[in-house]
Design a protein around this motif. Sequence first.
Motif, short mmCIF file in Angstrom:
data_model
loop_
_atom_site.label_atom_id
_atom_site.label_comp_id
_atom_site.label_asym_id
_atom_site.label_seq_id
_atom_site.Cartn_x
_atom_site.Cartn_y
_atom_site.Cartn_z
N VAL A 249 -10.17 0.28 8.30
CA VAL A 249 -9.47 -0.92 8.72
C VAL A 249 -10.35 -1.65 9.73
N ARG B 249 -3.42 -1.15 11.39
CA ARG B 249 -3.22 -0.01 10.48
C ARG B 249 -1.74 0.26 10.21
N LEU C 269 -0.18 -2.53 8.03
CA LEU C 269 -0.61 -2.43 6.64
C LEU C 269 0.10 -1.29 5.92
N LYS D 3 2.42 -1.78 2.71
CA LYS D 3 2.16 -1.05 1.47
C LYS D 3 3.41 -0.31 1.00
#
Length: 62
Positions: A6, A12, A15, A19
């Motif tokens: 990243v 992080r 994300l 996801k």
Amino acid sequence: MARNRVLIPEARDGLSRFKAEVARELGVPFSDYNGDLTSRECGSVGGEMVKRMVQEYESRLK
């Protein structure tokens, strides 16, 4: 050698949540271990993430 680093470490967690949200919406059973998923399943999540990020960016340009 890990290639999926990243660029902004503070992003992080965001994300990961993004996801998981996309995977849940697509019906892909993401977990801590995803070795049993097909390339198509993983690719569909990644592709949808990119699609949404591009749409968000384009909407901010207008």
